[in-house]
Write an enzyme that holds these catalytic residues in place. Structure first.
Site, PDB file in Angstrom:
ATOM      1  N   TYR A 157       0.838  -1.215   0.000  1.00  0.00           N
ATOM      2  CA  TYR A 157       0.000   0.000   0.000  1.00  0.00           C
ATOM      3  C   TYR A 157       0.871   1.263   0.000  1.00  0.00           C
ATOM      4  O   TYR A 157       0.630   2.197  -0.764  1.00  0.00           O
ATOM      5  CB  TYR A 157      -0.905  -0.049   1.226  1.00  0.00           C
ATOM      6  CG  TYR A 157      -1.903   1.075   1.344  1.00  0.00           C
ATOM      7  CD1 TYR A 157      -3.064   1.082   0.580  1.00  0.00           C
ATOM      8  CD2 TYR A 157      -1.706   2.126   2.249  1.00  0.00           C
ATOM      9  CE1 TYR A 157      -3.992   2.099   0.706  1.00  0.00           C
ATOM     10  CE2 TYR A 157      -2.629   3.144   2.384  1.00  0.00           C
ATOM     11  CZ  TYR A 157      -3.777   3.135   1.619  1.00  0.00           C
ATOM     12  OH  TYR A 157      -4.698   4.146   1.744  1.00  0.00           O
ATOM     13  N   LYS A 161       1.086   4.215  -2.794  1.00  0.00           N
ATOM     14  CA  LYS A 161       0.744   5.609  -2.485  1.00  0.00           C
ATOM     15  C   LYS A 161       1.931   6.547  -2.674  1.00  0.00           C
ATOM     16  O   LYS A 161       1.766   7.718  -3.039  1.00  0.00           O
ATOM     17  CB  LYS A 161       0.187   5.706  -1.064  1.00  0.00           C
ATOM     18  CG  LYS A 161      -1.151   4.964  -0.877  1.00  0.00           C
ATOM     19  CD  LYS A 161      -2.234   5.531  -1.781  1.00  0.00           C
ATOM     20  CE  LYS A 161      -3.595   4.910  -1.528  1.00  0.00           C
ATOM     21  NZ  LYS A 161      -4.655   5.527  -2.336  1.00  0.00           N
TER      22      LYS A 161
HETATM   23  P1  NAP Z   1     -13.165   2.324   1.123  1.00  0.00           P
HETATM   24  O1  NAP Z   1     -14.271   2.800   1.981  1.00  0.00           O
HETATM   25  O2  NAP Z   1     -12.616   0.949   1.301  1.00  0.00           O
HETATM   26  O3  NAP Z   1     -13.561   2.563  -0.411  1.00  0.00           O
HETATM   27  C1  NAP Z   1     -12.711   2.159  -1.438  1.00  0.00           C
HETATM   28  C2  NAP Z   1     -13.305   2.620  -2.747  1.00  0.00           C
HETATM   29  O4  NAP Z   1     -12.407   2.237  -3.798  1.00  0.00           O
HETATM   30  C3  NAP Z   1     -14.643   1.973  -3.014  1.00  0.00           C
HETATM   31  O5  NAP Z   1     -15.529   2.943  -3.514  1.00  0.00           O
HETATM   32  C4  NAP Z   1     -14.317   0.947  -4.091  1.00  0.00           C
HETATM   33  O6  NAP Z   1     -15.364   0.740  -5.014  1.00  0.00           O
HETATM   34  C5  NAP Z   1     -13.181   1.621  -4.810  1.00  0.00           C
HETATM   35  N1  NAP Z   1     -12.401   0.649  -5.578  1.00  0.00           N
HETATM   36  C6  NAP Z   1     -11.620  -0.343  -5.104  1.00  0.00           C
HETATM   37  N2  NAP Z   1     -11.096  -1.044  -6.131  1.00  0.00           N
HETATM   38  C7  NAP Z   1     -11.578  -0.475  -7.277  1.00  0.00           C
HETATM   39  C8  NAP Z   1     -11.399  -0.748  -8.655  1.00  0.00           C
HETATM   40  N3  NAP Z   1     -10.602  -1.736  -9.075  1.00  0.00           N
HETATM   41  N4  NAP Z   1     -12.035   0.043  -9.553  1.00  0.00           N
HETATM   42  C9  NAP Z   1     -12.840   1.055  -9.153  1.00  0.00           C
HETATM   43  N5  NAP Z   1     -13.047   1.352  -7.838  1.00  0.00           N
HETATM   44  C10 NAP Z   1     -12.424   0.596  -6.926  1.00  0.00           C
HETATM   45  O7  NAP Z   1     -11.904   3.272   1.271  1.00  0.00           O
HETATM   46  P2  NAP Z   1     -11.775   4.822   1.657  1.00  0.00           P
HETATM   47  O8  NAP Z   1     -11.279   4.877   3.038  1.00  0.00           O
HETATM   48  O9  NAP Z   1     -12.966   5.587   1.255  1.00  0.00           O
HETATM   49  O10 NAP Z   1     -10.534   5.188   0.724  1.00  0.00           O
HETATM   50  C11 NAP Z   1     -10.638   5.965  -0.450  1.00  0.00           C
HETATM   51  C12 NAP Z   1      -9.231   6.331  -0.901  1.00  0.00           C
HETATM   52  O11 NAP Z   1      -8.578   7.057   0.140  1.00  0.00           O
HETATM   53  C13 NAP Z   1      -8.347   5.115  -1.187  1.00  0.00           C
HETATM   54  O12 NAP Z   1      -7.489   5.391  -2.264  1.00  0.00           O
HETATM   55  C14 NAP Z   1      -7.546   4.978   0.084  1.00  0.00           C
HETATM   56  O13 NAP Z   1      -6.322   4.319  -0.148  1.00  0.00           O
HETATM   57  C15 NAP Z   1      -7.351   6.426   0.448  1.00  0.00           C
HETATM   58  N6  NAP Z   1      -7.022   6.646   1.868  1.00  0.00           N
HETATM   59  C16 NAP Z   1      -7.882   6.263   2.869  1.00  0.00           C
HETATM   60  C17 NAP Z   1      -7.523   6.476   4.182  1.00  0.00           C
HETATM   61  C18 NAP Z   1      -8.408   6.086   5.337  1.00  0.00           C
HETATM   62  O14 NAP Z   1      -7.945   6.229   6.482  1.00  0.00           O
HETATM   63  N7  NAP Z   1      -9.606   5.648   5.138  1.00  0.00           N
HETATM   64  C19 NAP Z   1      -6.287   7.084   4.477  1.00  0.00           C
HETATM   65  C20 NAP Z   1      -5.456   7.458   3.443  1.00  0.00           C
HETATM   66  C21 NAP Z   1      -5.837   7.246   2.145  1.00  0.00           C
HETATM   67  P3  NAP Z   1     -16.300  -0.571  -5.000  1.00  0.00           P
HETATM   68  O15 NAP Z   1     -16.796  -0.751  -3.593  1.00  0.00           O
HETATM   69  O16 NAP Z   1     -17.352  -0.223  -5.981  1.00  0.00           O
HETATM   70  O17 NAP Z   1     -15.437  -1.719  -5.468  1.00  0.00           O
END
Ligand code: NAP
Length: 248
Positions: A157, A161
């Site tokens: 990951y 990133k």
């Molecule tokens: P999440 O709730 O797990 O949601 C992940 C999203 O990514 C879902 O909408 C999923 O869509 C989509 N996704 C995954 N694989 C995909 C693919 N192959 N094609 C299209 N869509 C895909 O995660 P989140 O926390 O909202 O994270 C969103 C972003 O922020 C990510 O890039 C994550 O790495 C980043 N981030 C999150 C955090 C945190 O603390 N939560 C911190 C730093 C960065 P489906 O459900 O439709 O598959």
């Protein structure tokens, strides 16, 4: 007063839930027509569209696995064919497959890199020619503090990133002379399905490392994305903005 993003078309990947949904809603509140991309969560994507329509915004859900180069090409062609232009691209789709390096399966490394890093390459590669033609556009890549600091148990990951930051800075240099801004947002520990999936002990330890003493919300991230998508950030490119309660 006219909304800041009125007349703009935005593609937000992974916008059915979590941070992506909050970004989609915020961009729609600012007046953009939002394409809500999803992969597995069609129902949730339709909920995002319904939420946007409930406050008078315009949105459409489009299914596409961002790790599939040709599928991304078709998604972009379909959007441009229907709306004639795309002005904002938010690469938010992301997955985790955490493990210590000694136990990390090759397929878990590949899945994370293919979605988080190659997925962003795929959409940028297909959309940048339209941005170049229209001499403008905003690309916002959702990185992570894990890509800035590294994180034990997240080699795949963190690599994806950190790679996203390199992609952001290089593409920013390539496209700057045409008025296209490319920036990254690096969230810290945000309350979504991704972090809810962690064991309670890991969550407590993560919160203890945040100077502000709390997790962030998806809306905290969406606010800065909306700023980077709008006119007020026209002279900002190649940057990484951490939204992390002071973690970094
Ligand atoms: P999440 O709730 O797990 O949601 C992940 C999203 O990514 C879902 O909408 C999923 O869509 C989509 N996704 C995954 N694989 C995909 C693919 N192959 N094609 C299209 N869509 C895909 O995660 P989140 O926390 O909202 O994270 C969103 C972003 O922020 C990510 O890039 C994550 O790495 C980043 N981030 C999150 C955090 C945190 O603390 N939560 C911190 C730093 C960065 P489906 O459900 O439709 O598959």
């Amino acid at each position: 007063m006219e909304k800041e993003l009125a007349g703009k078309v935005a593609l937000v990947t992974g916008a059915g839930r979590g941070i992506g949904r909050a970004i989609a809603c915020e961009l729609a509140k600012q007046g953009a027509v939002v394409i809500v991309n999803y992969n597995g969560s069609r129902e949730r994507a339709l909920e995002t569209v319904a939420e946007i329509e409930s406050f008078g915004g315009q949105a459409e859900a489009i299914g596409c696995d961002v790790s599939d180069f040709n599928a991304c090409g078709k998604m972009v062609e379909d959007i441009v064919g229907k709306y004639t232009h795309v002005d904002i691209l938010v690469n938010n789709a992301g997955v985790t497959r955490d493990n210590l390096i000694l136990r990390m399966a090759e397929e878990d490394y590949d899945r994370v890199l293919d979605t988080n890093l190659k997925g962003a390459f795929n959409t940028i590669r297909h959309l940048s020619r339209y941005f170049l033609k229209q001499k403008g556009g905003k690309i916002i890549n959702i990185s992570s503090v894990s890509g800035v600091l590294g994180n034990a148990g997240q080699a795949n990951y963190s690599a994806s990133k950190a790679g996203l930051i390199g992609l952001t800075k290089s593409v920013a240099r390539e496209l700057a002379s045409r008025g296209i801004c490319v920036n990254a947002v690096a969230p810290g520990f945000i309350d979504t399905d991704m972090t809810q999936a962690l064991p309670e002990k890991s969550r407590e330890a993560a919160v203890a490392a945040i100077p502000m003493g709390r997790m962030g919300s998806a809306e905290d991230v969406a606010q800065i994305v909306a700023f980077l998508a709008g006119k007020r950030s026209d002279y900002i490119t190649g940057q990484v903005i951490c939204v992390d309660g002071g973690m970094t």
